[in-house]
Every structure is written in C-alpha cells, then in structure tokens.
Design a protein around this motif. Sequence first.
Motif, mmCIF file in Angstrom:
data_model
loop_
_atom_site.group_PDB
_atom_site.id
_atom_site.type_symbol
_atom_site.label_atom_id
_atom_site.label_comp_id
_atom_site.label_asym_id
_atom_site.label_seq_id
_atom_site.Cartn_x
_atom_site.Cartn_y
_atom_site.Cartn_z
ATOM 1 N N LYS A 1 0.474 -0.811 -0.082
ATOM 2 C CA LYS A 1 0.079 -0.618 0.408
ATOM 3 C C LYS A 1 0.883 1.174 0.049
ATOM 4 C CE LYS A 1 -3.164 1.461 2.688
ATOM 5 N NZ LYS A 1 -4.291 1.608 4.114
ATOM 6 N N LYS A 2 0.068 1.889 -0.743
ATOM 7 C CA LYS A 2 0.865 3.586 -0.685
ATOM 8 C C LYS A 2 1.802 4.055 0.504
ATOM 9 C CE LYS A 2 1.160 7.991 -2.726
ATOM 10 N NZ LYS A 2 -0.038 9.545 -3.358
ATOM 11 N N SER A 3 1.139 3.807 2.226
ATOM 12 C CA SER A 3 1.988 4.722 3.227
ATOM 13 C C SER A 3 2.745 3.627 3.755
ATOM 14 C CB SER A 3 0.464 4.524 3.990
ATOM 15 O OG SER A 3 -0.171 3.712 3.921
ATOM 16 N N VAL A 4 2.669 1.870 3.522
ATOM 17 C CA VAL A 4 3.534 0.970 3.270
ATOM 18 C C VAL A 4 4.799 1.347 2.733
ATOM 19 C CG1 VAL A 4 3.964 -1.258 3.657
ATOM 20 C CG2 VAL A 4 2.099 -0.747 4.254
ATOM 21 N N GLU A 5 4.696 1.389 1.807
ATOM 22 C CA GLU A 5 6.383 2.089 0.803
ATOM 23 C C GLU A 5 6.625 2.818 0.614
ATOM 24 O OE1 GLU A 5 7.970 3.001 -2.584
ATOM 25 O OE2 GLU A 5 6.997 4.297 -1.746
ATOM 26 N N ARG A 6 6.651 4.197 1.609
ATOM 27 C CA ARG A 6 7.370 4.981 2.016
ATOM 28 C C ARG A 6 8.390 4.603 3.656
ATOM 29 N NH1 ARG A 6 2.087 8.306 2.120
ATOM 30 N NH2 ARG A 6 1.843 8.166 3.604
ATOM 31 N N SER A 7 7.750 2.816 4.242
ATOM 32 C CA SER A 7 8.733 2.867 4.525
ATOM 33 C C SER A 7 9.570 1.406 4.302
ATOM 34 C CB SER A 7 7.992 2.052 5.910
ATOM 35 O OG SER A 7 6.993 2.559 7.163
ATOM 36 N N LEU A 8 9.544 1.010 3.469
ATOM 37 C CA LEU A 8 10.372 0.520 2.449
ATOM 38 C C LEU A 8 11.675 1.028 2.671
ATOM 39 C CD1 LEU A 8 10.816 -2.441 1.019
ATOM 40 C CD2 LEU A 8 10.413 -1.118 -1.145
ATOM 41 N N HIS B 1 9.343 -0.157 16.384
ATOM 42 C CA HIS B 1 10.089 -0.223 17.932
ATOM 43 C C HIS B 1 11.006 -1.314 17.046
ATOM 44 C CE1 HIS B 1 7.395 1.678 20.126
ATOM 45 N NE2 HIS B 1 6.551 1.181 19.389
ATOM 46 N N VAL B 2 10.532 -2.035 15.774
ATOM 47 C CA VAL B 2 11.601 -3.129 14.850
ATOM 48 C C VAL B 2 11.701 -2.860 13.463
ATOM 49 C CG1 VAL B 2 11.869 -4.207 17.572
ATOM 50 C CG2 VAL B 2 10.555 -5.186 16.274
ATOM 51 N N ASN B 3 12.001 -3.319 13.013
ATOM 52 C CA ASN B 3 12.149 -3.273 11.861
ATOM 53 C C ASN B 3 11.527 -4.850 11.227
ATOM 54 O OD1 ASN B 3 13.083 -0.637 10.983
ATOM 55 N ND2 ASN B 3 15.273 -1.327 10.667
ATOM 56 N N MET B 4 11.548 -4.984 9.935
ATOM 57 C CA MET B 4 10.781 -5.870 9.734
ATOM 58 C C MET B 4 10.664 -6.722 8.821
ATOM 59 S SD MET B 4 6.089 -6.872 8.228
ATOM 60 C CE MET B 4 5.871 -5.663 9.958
ATOM 61 N N ASN B 5 11.503 -7.724 8.147
ATOM 62 C CA ASN B 5 11.777 -8.398 7.293
ATOM 63 C C ASN B 5 10.443 -9.277 6.605
ATOM 64 O OD1 ASN B 5 14.267 -7.742 8.709
ATOM 65 N ND2 ASN B 5 14.998 -8.540 6.564
ATOM 66 N N ILE B 6 10.460 -8.763 5.227
ATOM 67 C CA ILE B 6 8.869 -9.788 4.399
ATOM 68 C C ILE B 6 10.073 -10.515 3.828
ATOM 69 C CG2 ILE B 6 7.168 -10.110 3.667
ATOM 70 C CD1 ILE B 6 6.527 -7.737 4.818
ATOM 71 N N CYS C 1 18.666 -11.001 13.464
ATOM 72 C CA CYS C 1 17.723 -11.351 14.833
ATOM 73 C C CYS C 1 16.648 -10.234 15.760
ATOM 74 C CB CYS C 1 18.622 -11.923 16.002
ATOM 75 S SG CYS C 1 19.957 -11.191 16.716
ATOM 76 N N HIS C 2 17.224 -8.552 15.019
ATOM 77 C CA HIS C 2 16.820 -8.414 16.407
ATOM 78 C C HIS C 2 15.173 -7.590 15.639
ATOM 79 C CE1 HIS C 2 19.699 -5.311 13.825
ATOM 80 N NE2 HIS C 2 19.253 -4.563 14.080
ATOM 81 N N ASN C 3 15.262 -7.877 14.150
ATOM 82 C CA ASN C 3 14.790 -7.370 12.881
ATOM 83 C C ASN C 3 13.028 -8.764 13.045
ATOM 84 O OD1 ASN C 3 15.483 -5.553 12.571
ATOM 85 N ND2 ASN C 3 15.660 -6.123 10.333
ATOM 86 N N GLN C 4 11.856 -7.812 13.382
ATOM 87 C CA GLN C 4 10.505 -8.671 13.227
ATOM 88 C C GLN C 4 10.815 -9.999 12.117
ATOM 89 O OE1 GLN C 4 7.057 -8.197 13.268
ATOM 90 N NE2 GLN C 4 6.060 -9.940 14.647
ATOM 91 N N ILE C 5 10.658 -10.408 11.514
ATOM 92 C CA ILE C 5 10.716 -11.935 10.613
ATOM 93 C C ILE C 5 9.274 -12.195 10.181
ATOM 94 C CG2 ILE C 5 11.736 -13.088 9.073
ATOM 95 C CD1 ILE C 5 14.338 -13.341 11.007
ATOM 96 N N ILE C 6 8.481 -12.056 9.231
ATOM 97 C CA ILE C 6 7.335 -12.794 8.424
ATOM 98 C C ILE C 6 8.291 -13.498 7.350
ATOM 99 C CG2 ILE C 6 5.344 -12.374 7.602
ATOM 100 C CD1 ILE C 6 5.154 -10.434 9.687
ATOM 101 N N VAL C 7 7.637 -14.586 6.950
ATOM 102 C CA VAL C 7 7.690 -15.647 5.912
ATOM 103 C C VAL C 7 6.101 -15.779 5.291
ATOM 104 C CG1 VAL C 7 9.162 -17.873 5.115
ATOM 105 C CG2 VAL C 7 9.971 -16.579 6.864
ATOM 106 N N MET C 8 5.824 -15.187 4.308
ATOM 107 C CA MET C 8 4.468 -15.617 3.633
ATOM 108 C C MET C 8 4.806 -16.309 2.694
ATOM 109 S SD MET C 8 3.503 -11.193 3.943
ATOM 110 C CE MET C 8 3.960 -11.092 2.049
ATOM 111 N N GLU C 9 4.237 -17.219 2.314
ATOM 112 C CA GLU C 9 4.314 -17.746 1.012
ATOM 113 C C GLU C 9 3.223 -18.625 0.863
ATOM 114 O OE1 GLU C 9 3.160 -20.885 1.912
ATOM 115 O OE2 GLU C 9 2.157 -21.079 4.324
#
Length: 187
Positions: free
Chosen positions: A62-69, A88-93, A124-132
Amino acid sequence: MYEMYKLAKVTSEMRLFNLHVIRVSKSRWTGSGRLKTNTGVTILCSWRDDNLHHEGVAIILKKSVERSLLEWKPVNKRLICARLKGKHVNMNIIQCYTPTNNSREKDQNNFYSQLQKKMGITPCHNQIIVMEDLNAKVGNDNTDFERVMGKHGMEIRNDNGERLVEFCAMNNLMIGGPSSYIKTPTS
C-alpha cells in the motif's frame, strides 16, 4: 497475474479490505523489478528470466507502507525479500513459493537452502515474517513441534509439511496462519 487486468482486480481488493501488504505466488510475469501503479501501489517482483510465464513471486505494498520500505531484493523466481522500517523494530518479509511435493528432491533442497541462507543474513533484532505458498500440510500431530505449530494443524503431514515444521523449529518461527510464519525479535 499474467494478464494486467488481474493486477487491477487485486489492488482493488487490497483497497476494499484495507490491506497493507499482499503476497503473490505464481505471478507468471517475466524479469524482475519494482513497479508503481497509477493508484500509488508498489509491486516488488521476482520473476523468471525466460518467457514461459510460470512461477514468480511478488510483494504488493500500500502507498503508506511503501514509504517505510528500506530495501528489497529479488532472489529468484521463488524468493523475494523486503525490509520495512518499523516504529520499534524493523520487519523483514520473505515471500516464497516452494516446489510442490512432486518436484525433484534436488529442487526442494535447493529452495530450502536458499531460504535458510536468507534467514541467516536477516538481523536477529528484526521481526521476520515468511509469507508463502509452501505447498505444505503440517498435519495435526504436533509432537516435538508444539511451539512451532500449536494445537491446530490439519490433515496428515506431507513431505513439504515435514520440511516446513523442521525449518520453522530450526529458525525459531511460529506458524501464524495458513500462509505466514513469524519470528519475533530477540532482545
């Protein structure tokens, strides 16, 4: 997603349901890149290098999320990674599309080797989300995998399901739904 009208349909549904991030497996596009639609949606793509229009993965933001990329990387026709700035933490997808149970064992091993490599270089200090689309059935027997899959598996575990629960256990991931695996940051 090979036909462009399907992209319009997906992004329309994204707006309708107020979704911020969508994963796409089997996008069937060729090449790789970053696209922006006229509605402001950003598409990060990792596709095949030939013109066969098979496989391929994408992450739609989404446009608002793209700014966080912060960054993104197309890995191959089955893997793409993106890192987003969080409060608070970065997110890895990591979006992936696993070979089916009928695929050659060599292809399955290669896929999980590449996926593990991506997990290994994620802070390791990032949140990791594996979408699949892991083509997996984890089954309802959670013996030795209680933390990974809880009590709510279904059916009988297939080979890809076995690989998945072992991968999640090795990487301290929890199965969070039918298509995502989450690792929260360690302190």
